[in-house]
Design an enzyme around this catalytic site. Sequence first.
Site, PDB file in Angstrom:
ATOM      1  N   HIS A  27       0.859  -1.184   0.000  1.00  0.00           N
ATOM      2  CA  HIS A  27       0.000   0.000   0.000  1.00  0.00           C
ATOM      3  C   HIS A  27       0.895   1.233   0.000  1.00  0.00           C
ATOM      4  O   HIS A  27       1.660   1.453   0.935  1.00  0.00           O
ATOM      5  CB  HIS A  27      -0.908   0.010   1.229  1.00  0.00           C
ATOM      6  CG  HIS A  27      -2.047  -0.952   1.134  1.00  0.00           C
ATOM      7  ND1 HIS A  27      -3.048  -1.017   2.083  1.00  0.00           N
ATOM      8  CD2 HIS A  27      -2.362  -1.886   0.204  1.00  0.00           C
ATOM      9  CE1 HIS A  27      -3.915  -1.940   1.727  1.00  0.00           C
ATOM     10  NE2 HIS A  27      -3.515  -2.491   0.599  1.00  0.00           N
ATOM     11  N   TYR A  41      -9.919   5.582   5.584  1.00  0.00           N
ATOM     12  CA  TYR A  41     -10.273   6.046   6.923  1.00  0.00           C
ATOM     13  C   TYR A  41     -11.326   7.132   6.758  1.00  0.00           C
ATOM     14  O   TYR A  41     -11.033   8.208   6.231  1.00  0.00           O
ATOM     15  CB  TYR A  41      -9.048   6.617   7.642  1.00  0.00           C
ATOM     16  CG  TYR A  41      -8.066   5.577   8.127  1.00  0.00           C
ATOM     17  CD1 TYR A  41      -8.018   5.208   9.466  1.00  0.00           C
ATOM     18  CD2 TYR A  41      -7.170   4.964   7.248  1.00  0.00           C
ATOM     19  CE1 TYR A  41      -7.114   4.262   9.922  1.00  0.00           C
ATOM     20  CE2 TYR A  41      -6.255   4.016   7.689  1.00  0.00           C
ATOM     21  CZ  TYR A  41      -6.232   3.673   9.032  1.00  0.00           C
ATOM     22  OH  TYR A  41      -5.344   2.733   9.483  1.00  0.00           O
ATOM     23  N   PRO A  74      -6.354   0.615  17.695  1.00  0.00           N
ATOM     24  CA  PRO A  74      -5.974   0.068  16.390  1.00  0.00           C
ATOM     25  C   PRO A  74      -5.953   1.095  15.259  1.00  0.00           C
ATOM     26  O   PRO A  74      -5.502   0.780  14.161  1.00  0.00           O
ATOM     27  CB  PRO A  74      -7.046  -0.993  16.138  1.00  0.00           C
ATOM     28  CG  PRO A  74      -8.242  -0.498  16.898  1.00  0.00           C
ATOM     29  CD  PRO A  74      -7.682   0.159  18.124  1.00  0.00           C
ATOM     30  N   LYS A 102      -0.546   0.174  14.846  1.00  0.00           N
ATOM     31  CA  LYS A 102       0.776   0.146  15.467  1.00  0.00           C
ATOM     32  C   LYS A 102       1.042  -1.072  16.357  1.00  0.00           C
ATOM     33  O   LYS A 102       2.196  -1.346  16.687  1.00  0.00           O
ATOM     34  CB  LYS A 102       0.973   1.413  16.314  1.00  0.00           C
ATOM     35  CG  LYS A 102       1.211   2.654  15.465  1.00  0.00           C
ATOM     36  CD  LYS A 102       2.580   2.628  14.848  1.00  0.00           C
ATOM     37  CE  LYS A 102       2.780   3.700  13.810  1.00  0.00           C
ATOM     38  NZ  LYS A 102       2.728   3.230  12.446  1.00  0.00           N
ATOM     39  N   TYR A 104       2.788   6.716   9.971  1.00  0.00           N
ATOM     40  CA  TYR A 104       2.016   5.541   9.590  1.00  0.00           C
ATOM     41  C   TYR A 104       2.922   4.443   9.023  1.00  0.00           C
ATOM     42  O   TYR A 104       2.753   3.252   9.323  1.00  0.00           O
ATOM     43  CB  TYR A 104       0.944   5.914   8.554  1.00  0.00           C
ATOM     44  CG  TYR A 104      -0.145   4.889   8.397  1.00  0.00           C
ATOM     45  CD1 TYR A 104      -1.341   4.998   9.107  1.00  0.00           C
ATOM     46  CD2 TYR A 104      -0.009   3.808   7.523  1.00  0.00           C
ATOM     47  CE1 TYR A 104      -2.357   4.058   8.975  1.00  0.00           C
ATOM     48  CE2 TYR A 104      -1.003   2.861   7.397  1.00  0.00           C
ATOM     49  CZ  TYR A 104      -2.181   2.996   8.117  1.00  0.00           C
ATOM     50  OH  TYR A 104      -3.179   2.043   7.985  1.00  0.00           O
TER      51      TYR A 104
END
Length: 396
Positions: A78, A207, A299, A303, A391
Amino acid sequence: MDQQPITRTTVGIVGAGPAGLMLSHLLALSGIESIAIDARSRTEIEHTHRAGILERDSVRLLVDTGVSDRVLVEGHEHKGIDLRFSGVSHRIDFQSLVGASTWLYPHADVFVDLANARSRDGGDVRFGVTDTQVVDVTSATPGIVFTEEDGTRREVRCDYLVGADGSRSICRREVPEALRRQYFREYPFAWFGILAQAPRSAEELIYARSDAGFALISQRTDTVQRMYFQCDATEDVDRWSDEQIWDQLQTRLAGEDGFRLAEGPILEKTVLPFRSFVQEPMRYGNLLLAGDAAHTVPPTGAKGLNLALADVRVLAETLELAILKNDVDALDGYTARALDRVWKAQHFSYWMTTMLHRVDGASDFDVQRQLGELRSIVESDAGSTYLAEAYTGWPR
């Protein structure tokens, strides 16, 4: 305690999930013996569905240390994520911002790769044990006492004992209350998670923040997808029909571009509560903690597994110095080294969570401030770069 036959090893590891197995693997590469145990069977761990996003350094750790390159073959790279709010998607392009990617690769597959690697290399891993106790953690020979699957009572004595036994750790309780400090935050919501038989709705994670609450669109395979939406922490999954679940998800993803999720039969439903937790120190005597035994994160920032792998990378280096170089003072620095990353991850996870979730009772000011924060991220290279760097994982 009844006398049991004693087995000697250098490092005893309580917990044979990804953290414990990776530590055992890294130690073996340096010629250090270990024994890892776990109360769960191998089959049980393999069928536990958890986080599936790996940072770039987690992927490197699996591949470069010879665990497996399956993540590069069967995982999905990704190169960004979508932040979706006010009905519009905004791509955060990791590659253009920080030159890094993440990989969609389920927790269970990481475990399988590590378990296979330990079996391949002759590692001593014992699943399905019961009645586990840890003893004498401040002595020169701390121990683990447990019962094997066949009913045989065992005692293992070691030079160093590692607690990698998850969020319900028995090992962290060995740190005396007067010497430990615990940091804790509970959140007033949870995630309603589903596994659905459906084609992919997107190639990368979405998201989504909406007035109805948060949603996360993830993937698993070409035909099975993982999705979540914000719910009450006490929600009963049995009260929700497939139709109601899809309606909630579609509502939270609706927007001016007409985006629609591909629907299908729901195979699994669960509620995932949120909390942030850190215990320090991560070392007491010859006991050292790693992964969820010492800290958990919401979540939202993906991480948890990555922090566990980062912990054991540092811990393996520390134990190698103590054991192979007789540099026992290196143990004193383990807590600070590990927690430096842990607290950055706690902040990032908290930030992502509070930026994207709806809070009951929020004022109009709170809502508009949250939207302003999201716009500040997607309209600023600096803001987007911070999100991308955190991220994908802070460079080692």
